[in-house]
Design an enzyme around this catalytic site. Structure first.
Site, PDB file in Angstrom:
ATOM      1  N   MET A  16      -9.325   7.337  -0.169  1.00 32.23           N
ATOM      2  CA  MET A  16      -9.461   6.772  -1.520  1.00 32.23           C
ATOM      3  C   MET A  16     -10.917   6.532  -1.888  1.00 32.23           C
ATOM      4  SD  MET A  16      -6.711   6.469  -3.230  1.00 32.23           S
ATOM      5  CE  MET A  16      -7.092   5.217  -4.436  1.00 32.23           C
ATOM      6  N   PRO A 107      -2.112  -3.582  -5.888  1.00 29.42           N
ATOM      7  CA  PRO A 107      -1.508  -2.758  -4.839  1.00 29.42           C
ATOM      8  C   PRO A 107      -1.385  -1.298  -5.235  1.00 29.42           C
ATOM      9  CG  PRO A 107       0.149  -4.176  -5.853  1.00 29.42           C
ATOM     10  CD  PRO A 107      -1.182  -4.593  -6.404  1.00 29.42           C
ATOM     11  N   HIS A 136       5.303   7.726   2.268  1.00 32.36           N
ATOM     12  CA  HIS A 136       3.850   7.933   2.316  1.00 32.36           C
ATOM     13  C   HIS A 136       3.477   8.898   3.433  1.00 32.36           C
ATOM     14  CE1 HIS A 136       3.670   4.326  -0.214  1.00 32.36           C
ATOM     15  NE2 HIS A 136       2.438   4.713  -0.525  1.00 32.36           N
ATOM     16  N   LYS A 140      -0.950   6.181   7.074  1.00 34.77           N
ATOM     17  CA  LYS A 140      -0.980   4.854   6.453  1.00 34.77           C
ATOM     18  C   LYS A 140      -0.807   3.750   7.499  1.00 34.77           C
ATOM     19  CE  LYS A 140       1.033   2.264   2.623  1.00 34.77           C
ATOM     20  NZ  LYS A 140      -0.299   1.746   2.260  1.00 34.77           N
ATOM     21  N   GLY A 146       2.034  -1.798   0.018  1.00 37.16           N
ATOM     22  CA  GLY A 146       1.774  -2.925  -0.871  1.00 37.16           C
ATOM     23  C   GLY A 146       2.573  -2.812  -2.159  1.00 37.16           C
TER      24      GLY A 146
HETATM   25  N1  LIG Z   1      -4.259   0.272  -4.760  1.00 35.28           N
HETATM   26  C1  LIG Z   1      -4.059   1.594  -4.751  1.00 35.28           C
HETATM   27  O1  LIG Z   1      -3.802   2.219  -5.804  1.00 35.28           O
HETATM   28  C2  LIG Z   1      -4.164   2.324  -3.460  1.00 35.28           C
HETATM   29  C3  LIG Z   1      -4.394   1.621  -2.319  1.00 35.28           C
HETATM   30  N2  LIG Z   1      -4.548   2.259  -1.138  1.00 35.28           N
HETATM   31  C4  LIG Z   1      -4.902   1.410  -0.005  1.00 35.28           C
HETATM   32  O2  LIG Z   1      -6.302   1.572   0.246  1.00 35.28           O
HETATM   33  C5  LIG Z   1      -6.556   1.364   1.627  1.00 35.28           C
HETATM   34  C6  LIG Z   1      -7.338   2.561   2.168  1.00 35.28           C
HETATM   35  O3  LIG Z   1      -6.516   3.708   2.104  1.00 35.28           O
HETATM   36  P1  LIG Z   1      -7.101   5.129   2.525  1.00 35.28           P
HETATM   37  O4  LIG Z   1      -8.305   5.464   1.717  1.00 35.28           O
HETATM   38  O5  LIG Z   1      -5.948   6.054   2.538  1.00 35.28           O
HETATM   39  O6  LIG Z   1      -7.569   4.833   4.031  1.00 35.28           O
HETATM   40  P2  LIG Z   1      -8.679   5.593   4.895  1.00 35.28           P
HETATM   41  O7  LIG Z   1      -8.416   5.187   6.313  1.00 35.28           O
HETATM   42  O8  LIG Z   1      -8.725   7.032   4.532  1.00 35.28           O
HETATM   43  O9  LIG Z   1     -10.046   4.938   4.390  1.00 35.28           O
HETATM   44  C7  LIG Z   1     -10.482   3.667   4.738  1.00 35.28           C
HETATM   45  C8  LIG Z   1     -11.958   3.768   5.030  1.00 35.28           C
HETATM   46  O10 LIG Z   1     -12.498   2.455   5.171  1.00 35.28           O
HETATM   47  C9  LIG Z   1     -13.347   2.472   6.308  1.00 35.28           C
HETATM   48  N3  LIG Z   1     -13.566   1.107   6.792  1.00 35.28           N
HETATM   49  C10 LIG Z   1     -12.911   0.432   7.749  1.00 35.28           C
HETATM   50  N4  LIG Z   1     -13.443  -0.800   7.891  1.00 35.28           N
HETATM   51  C11 LIG Z   1     -14.464  -0.880   7.006  1.00 35.28           C
HETATM   52  C12 LIG Z   1     -15.384  -1.899   6.679  1.00 35.28           C
HETATM   53  N5  LIG Z   1     -15.388  -3.092   7.299  1.00 35.28           N
HETATM   54  N6  LIG Z   1     -16.308  -1.665   5.716  1.00 35.28           N
HETATM   55  C13 LIG Z   1     -16.338  -0.470   5.071  1.00 35.28           C
HETATM   56  N7  LIG Z   1     -15.488   0.553   5.347  1.00 35.28           N
HETATM   57  C14 LIG Z   1     -14.550   0.327   6.305  1.00 35.28           C
HETATM   58  C15 LIG Z   1     -12.622   3.375   7.282  1.00 35.28           C
HETATM   59  O11 LIG Z   1     -13.481   3.791   8.330  1.00 35.28           O
HETATM   60  P3  LIG Z   1     -12.803   4.157   9.778  1.00 35.28           P
HETATM   61  O12 LIG Z   1     -11.810   5.240   9.491  1.00 35.28           O
HETATM   62  O13 LIG Z   1     -13.959   4.576  10.599  1.00 35.28           O
HETATM   63  O14 LIG Z   1     -12.146   2.893  10.237  1.00 35.28           O
HETATM   64  C16 LIG Z   1     -12.241   4.513   6.346  1.00 35.28           C
HETATM   65  O15 LIG Z   1     -13.291   5.433   6.164  1.00 35.28           O
HETATM   66  C17 LIG Z   1      -5.192   1.145   2.283  1.00 35.28           C
HETATM   67  O16 LIG Z   1      -4.944  -0.248   2.393  1.00 35.28           O
HETATM   68  C18 LIG Z   1      -4.214   1.766   1.285  1.00 35.28           C
HETATM   69  O17 LIG Z   1      -2.938   1.213   1.346  1.00 35.28           O
HETATM   70  C19 LIG Z   1      -4.460   3.614  -1.038  1.00 35.28           C
HETATM   71  C20 LIG Z   1      -4.179   4.370  -2.138  1.00 35.28           C
HETATM   72  C21 LIG Z   1      -4.015   3.779  -3.455  1.00 35.28           C
HETATM   73  O1  LIG Z   2      -1.938   4.016   1.639  1.00 38.14           O
HETATM   74  C1  LIG Z   2      -1.676   4.665   0.595  1.00 38.14           C
HETATM   75  O2  LIG Z   2      -1.790   5.885   0.530  1.00 38.14           O
HETATM   76  C2  LIG Z   2      -1.240   3.912  -0.587  1.00 38.14           C
HETATM   77  N1  LIG Z   2      -1.277   2.620  -0.553  1.00 38.14           N
HETATM   78  C3  LIG Z   2      -0.899   1.732  -1.596  1.00 38.14           C
HETATM   79  C4  LIG Z   2       0.283   0.895  -1.166  1.00 38.14           C
HETATM   80  O3  LIG Z   2       0.358   0.481   0.001  1.00 38.14           O
HETATM   81  O4  LIG Z   2       1.131   0.603  -2.007  1.00 38.14           O
HETATM   82  C5  LIG Z   2      -0.739   2.425  -2.921  1.00 38.14           C
HETATM   83  C6  LIG Z   2      -0.137   3.795  -2.837  1.00 38.14           C
HETATM   84  O5  LIG Z   2       1.196   3.659  -2.532  1.00 38.14           O
HETATM   85  C7  LIG Z   2      -0.873   4.648  -1.811  1.00 38.14           C
END
Ligand SMILES: NC(=O)C1=CN([C@@H]2O[C@H](COP(=O)(O)OP(=O)(O)OC[C@H]3O[C@@H](n4cnc5c(N)ncnc54)[C@H](OP(=O)(O)O)[C@@H]3O)[C@@H](O)[C@H]2O)C=CC1
Ligand SMILES: O=C(O)C1=N[C@H](C(=O)O)C[C@H](O)C1
Length: 250
Positions: A16, A107, A136, A140, A146
């Protein structure tokens, strides 16, 4: 034209975070000034003069990031999941000491996902049973999602407001997990499927009919209009805002 809003992205190398960096970079009214991932120097977000921090990291670290943003007087748009009522209360407590700062915890930034949650909330009182199925990608960290937790909470609240009792369920014998997680009395089932992104079905049932409300995010680009809306709006909304629906007048 006024100065662009200066934005720092946490989790910038993640699935993301990469999308968020691209979206911010492409917007004329926003300036991407910091990209921080695990192991990077968090204070570079403040050093770069970020006005808004976008967080897509991990449920284990998101609270520390929000604390940092509030302490630095930086608004936060948080997509990372894993929030509970207790976590949200903690954020409210922190914000009490920084009344000018806005934090948005959403979320799901997908407009269709937000609408589908609202549709489920509206439909809940008309149906005897309601269950949530979320699907998903297998990378994840949290389950249920969420979005699914929030959907179940909204359904449960709508049922309570309508004076409905517990969802009927005659199960007396079940394998562990067969009926999913119980979120406020609403069963939530989490599937992890290679090739999928983010999908959810709410299945409602009454005598002689069912209603299925389904939303599919087929590409993470679907979350970006909501993220950008949050970034543009958050400075005008001090305190804690939960859910993108508040910004969509839903
Ligand atoms: N609200 C929304 O619409 C959405 C929410 N999400 C949520 O977003 C979150 C991330 O999802 P996603 O992008 O798929 O996950 P990823 O694992 O692809 O990305 C998370 C990134 O954050 C890094 N990270 C970990 N700890 C830290 C820190 N302390 N400071 C900065 N960066 C850090 C990770 O590094 P490393 O891998 O090295 O640990 C990784 O590169 C999840 O909780 C997901 O559920 C996802 C999609 C949509
Ligand atoms: O981890 C994801 O990919 C996503 N996380 C969010 C969630 O936990 O609801 C939003 C979306 O579903 C994608």
């Amino acid at each position: 034209m006024s100065e662009p809003i200066r934005v720092g992205v946490l989790g910038a190398r993640g699935r993301m975070g990469q999308q968020a960096c691209r979206a911010v970079d492409a917007a004329d009214d926003l300036e991407l000034v910091a990209m921080v991932d695990a192991g990077d120097w968090l204070f570079s977000v403040a050093d770069a003069g970020s006005q808004v921090l976008v967080d897509f990291t991990h449920p284990d670290v998101v609270m520390d990031n929000i604390r940092f943003a509030i302490d630095q007087g930086i608004h936060a748009v948080v997509g990372t999941t894993g929030f509970t009522a207790e976590r949200l209360d903690t954020v409210r407590t922190w914000l009490a000491d920084a009344p000018q700062v806005g934090v948005l915890v959403a979320p799901n930034f997908g407009i269709g996902a937000v609408l589908s949650m609202r549709f489920a909330q509206l439909a809940a009182r008309f149906y005897d049973t309601a269950e949530v199925i979320e699907l998903h990608h297998p990378h994840k960290a949290d389950a249920p999602s969420g979005t699914a937790v929030r959907t179940a909470e909204l359904i449960a609240a709508a049922r309570r407001e309508a004076g409905m009792g517990a969802v009927p369920d005659a199960t007396t014998q079940a394998r562990d997990g067969a009926r999913g997680a119980d979120v406020d009395g609403v069963h939530v089932h989490a599937l992890r499927v290679a090739g999928m992104v983010a999908h959810q079905e709410v299945v409602l049932g009454a005598e002689g009919e069912t209603l299925t409300i389904r939303h599919d995010s087929l590409d993470r680009v679907s979350f970006m209009p909501g993220v950008l809306l949050g970034v543009r709006e958050i400075a005008r909304r001090p305190g804690l805002t939960v859910g993108l629906e508040a910004l969509l007048d839903l």
